[in-house]
Design an enzyme around this catalytic site. Structure first.
Site, PDB file in Angstrom:
ATOM      1  N   ARG A  58       0.846  -1.206   0.000  1.00 24.24           N
ATOM      2  CA  ARG A  58       0.000   0.000   0.000  1.00 24.24           C
ATOM      3  C   ARG A  58       0.875   1.247   0.000  1.00 24.24           C
ATOM      4  O   ARG A  58       0.427   2.345  -0.341  1.00 24.24           O
ATOM      5  CB  ARG A  58      -0.963  -0.037   1.199  1.00 24.24           C
ATOM      6  N   TYR A 112     -17.449  11.707 -17.956  1.00 22.56           N
ATOM      7  CA  TYR A 112     -17.862  10.306 -17.803  1.00 22.56           C
ATOM      8  C   TYR A 112     -18.896  10.196 -16.671  1.00 22.56           C
ATOM      9  O   TYR A 112     -18.753  10.846 -15.624  1.00 22.56           O
ATOM     10  CB  TYR A 112     -16.614   9.472 -17.502  1.00 22.56           C
ATOM     11  N   ASP A 185      -8.760  14.649 -17.543  1.00 19.40           N
ATOM     12  CA  ASP A 185      -8.896  13.216 -17.817  1.00 19.40           C
ATOM     13  C   ASP A 185      -8.484  13.021 -19.275  1.00 19.40           C
ATOM     14  O   ASP A 185      -9.165  13.463 -20.193  1.00 19.40           O
ATOM     15  CB  ASP A 185     -10.344  12.788 -17.578  1.00 19.40           C
ATOM     16  N   LYS A 210      -8.204   1.541 -20.410  1.00 20.22           N
ATOM     17  CA  LYS A 210      -8.531   1.772 -21.818  1.00 20.22           C
ATOM     18  C   LYS A 210      -7.260   1.721 -22.667  1.00 20.22           C
ATOM     19  O   LYS A 210      -6.584   0.721 -22.677  1.00 20.22           O
ATOM     20  CB  LYS A 210      -9.292   3.102 -21.940  1.00 20.22           C
TER      21      LYS A 210
HETATM   22  C1  LIG Z   1     -13.057   9.025 -19.669  1.00 14.08           C
HETATM   23  C2  LIG Z   1     -13.126   8.048 -18.545  1.00 14.08           C
HETATM   24  N1  LIG Z   1     -12.596   8.376 -17.353  1.00 14.08           N
HETATM   25  C3  LIG Z   1     -12.635   7.544 -16.302  1.00 14.08           C
HETATM   26  C4  LIG Z   1     -13.223   6.292 -16.399  1.00 14.08           C
HETATM   27  C5  LIG Z   1     -13.253   5.392 -15.196  1.00 14.08           C
HETATM   28  O1  LIG Z   1     -12.220   4.471 -15.301  1.00 14.08           O
HETATM   29  P1  LIG Z   1     -12.264   2.988 -14.668  1.00 14.08           P
HETATM   30  O2  LIG Z   1     -13.434   2.266 -15.282  1.00 14.08           O
HETATM   31  O3  LIG Z   1     -10.928   2.416 -15.035  1.00 14.08           O
HETATM   32  O4  LIG Z   1     -12.451   3.141 -13.202  1.00 14.08           O
HETATM   33  C6  LIG Z   1     -13.767   5.888 -17.620  1.00 14.08           C
HETATM   34  C7  LIG Z   1     -14.397   4.558 -17.741  1.00 14.08           C
HETATM   35  O5  LIG Z   1     -15.009   4.241 -18.724  1.00 14.08           O
HETATM   36  C8  LIG Z   1     -13.728   6.788 -18.718  1.00 14.08           C
HETATM   37  O6  LIG Z   1     -14.244   6.476 -19.906  1.00 14.08           O
END
Ligand SMILES: Cc1ncc(COP(=O)(O)O)c(C=O)c1O
Length: 404
Positions: A58, A112, A185, A210
């Site tokens: 951790r 998101y 992001d 992703k």
């Molecule tokens: C643009 C974006 N940010 C954050 C996330 C969240 O990521 P995670 O599913 O790895 O927790 C996603 C998930 O689809 C996303 O598309």
């Protein structure tokens, strides 16, 4: 050990051999939660931070460090901190900006769905003011930021699922004017297209689930930032958990090696597919920053410096609601209706019932996510094969498609 009982031998046999005097070409999976040092003074100095090392996962672990260093390098960052998911990364970065009761965050309205819900439900419940804005309207953003004086300004460099592009350098200036941290992001762009920190952002966050990993087999998040912010995030992680495990880190590090190759192909394929979709009478609208008619096409071209426009495309089936979209998605034979994106495979998703399901229908409609909207993550297959599958599926549900 020879003179010990078989119970004792079985527990210790084969472990903790001599320290290797070679370097493994590929980072091993350090699947251990404990680390030994020559003596207790050594361990004490690792705990005290005067000697580098590991004490407990951790607090950090070697395979995870390798992944973090790789991401930091690719992002042009001093540090990167990995998390067990993209949401873990976003949560940590938001708390790192100093959000506390009475503080505010200004966020793009079409982030998101889970990010929006995190702000609206969890941070609001903790006494944080949340204000959403059209991130492409810089006057609107500047007004909201001047009024709220937020601790954080949050956007997606390319938004999910409408593919709006955020002017990060301009947003950084707006954030700086009130001392707010800019959190970008960058999941859809990746450092292949864009490095947010070099353009004024304070945190670049990724759902590395992703494109960074790219193979659809691991849940990972990561935040790239300055050394000071990285130290702060690691302190938070020690208390909050949400750490990445060594096997996931190993897979993500392996995926990262082909990021530029994959992104080059994702971008090339998506451009071809988006242009084809735009010619189809069955399609009411195509959202892709690589199309000349996209409202931020020129901005994307400037920010991404001609490397492409990403692998994500969304489009609206003409006159369709949920039933028609479901029929279309079920008619696809190669493109997979799976709830993720950024993989080697081409994938479709229905945002209204998945990524943005948590939003009230009125909020969804207000941010432009219609009931006919389909999100397509263009994979690494041959572009013509992806188009052929889309065309046959349109045909099977009664829409005309045009070749060429
Ligand atoms: C643009 C974006 N940010 C954050 C996330 C969240 O990521 P995670 O599913 O790895 O927790 C996603 C998930 O689809 C996303 O598309």
């Amino acid at each position: 050990m020879k003179d010990k009982s078989i119970f004792t031998q079985a527990v210790h046999a084969g472990e903790r051999g001599p320290r290797p005097d070679f370097t493994a070409v590929s980072t091993p999976i350090y699947q251990s939660v404990g680390y030994l040092y020559d003596d207790m003074a050594d361990l004490d100095s690792v705990f005290g931070g005067t000697r580098e090392g590991y004490v407990y996962p951790r607090y950090g672990s070697p395979t995870v460090t390798a992944f973090e260093r790789a991401v930091a390098l690719l992002e042009g960052a001093k540090d990167a901190v990995a998390f067990a998911s993209g949401m873990g990364a976003i949560h940590a970065a938001l708390t790192g900006t100093g959000l506390r009761p009475g503080a505010a965050v200004v966020a793009a309205a079409d982030v998101y769905g889970a990010t929006y819900a995190l702000l609206e439900r969890m941070f609001t419940a903790l006494g944080v003011r949340v204000r959403t804005v059209d991130i492409t309207d810089l006057d609107h953003v500047a007004r909201a930021v001047a009024e709220e004086r937020p601790a954080a300004l949050l956007c997606e460099i390319v938004s999910n699922p409408l593919l709006k592009v955020a002017d990060v350098p301009a947003l950084a200036e707006i954030a700086r004017s009130v001392g707010a941290s800019l959190l970008v992001d960058s999941t859809f762009a990746t450092p292949y297209l864009f490095r947010p920190l070099e353009q004024g952002a304070d945190y670049a966050v990724h759902s590395a689930t992703k494109y960074l990993n790219g193979h659809g087999d691991v849940l990972v998040g990561v935040v790239a930032c300055s050394a000071e912010r990285g130290r702060d995030l690691r302190e938070r992680q020690k208390l909050l958990g949400a750490n990445l495990g060594p096997q996931q880190a190993w897979l993500a590090l392996r995926g990262l090696k082909t990021l530029p190759l994959r992104m080059r192909q994702h971008c090339a394929n998506a451009q071809i597919v988006a242009e084809w979709l735009a010619r189809q009478p069955a399609i009411a609208a195509v959202h892709y920053p690589g199309l000349a008619g996209h409202p931020q096409h020129a901005l994307a071209d400037r920010l991404f410096e001609g490397r492409g426009f990403g692998g994500m495309v969304s489009f609206e089936l003409k006159g369709a609601g949920q039933a028609e979209v479901f029929a279309f998605m079920e008619a696809l034979q190669m493109v997979l209706p799976a709830t993720t994106l950024g993989d080697i495979y081409s994938l479709v998703l229905y945002p209204a019932h998945s990524s943005h399901r948590q939003l009230d229908p009125e909020v969804r409609a207000a941010i432009g996510i219609s009931n006919g909207l389909v999100r397509l993550s263009v994979g690494l297959e041959e572009a013509e094969d992806i188009i052929a599958d889309l065309a046959q599926a349109l045909g099977r549900v009664g829409y005309d498609s045009q070749s060429g």
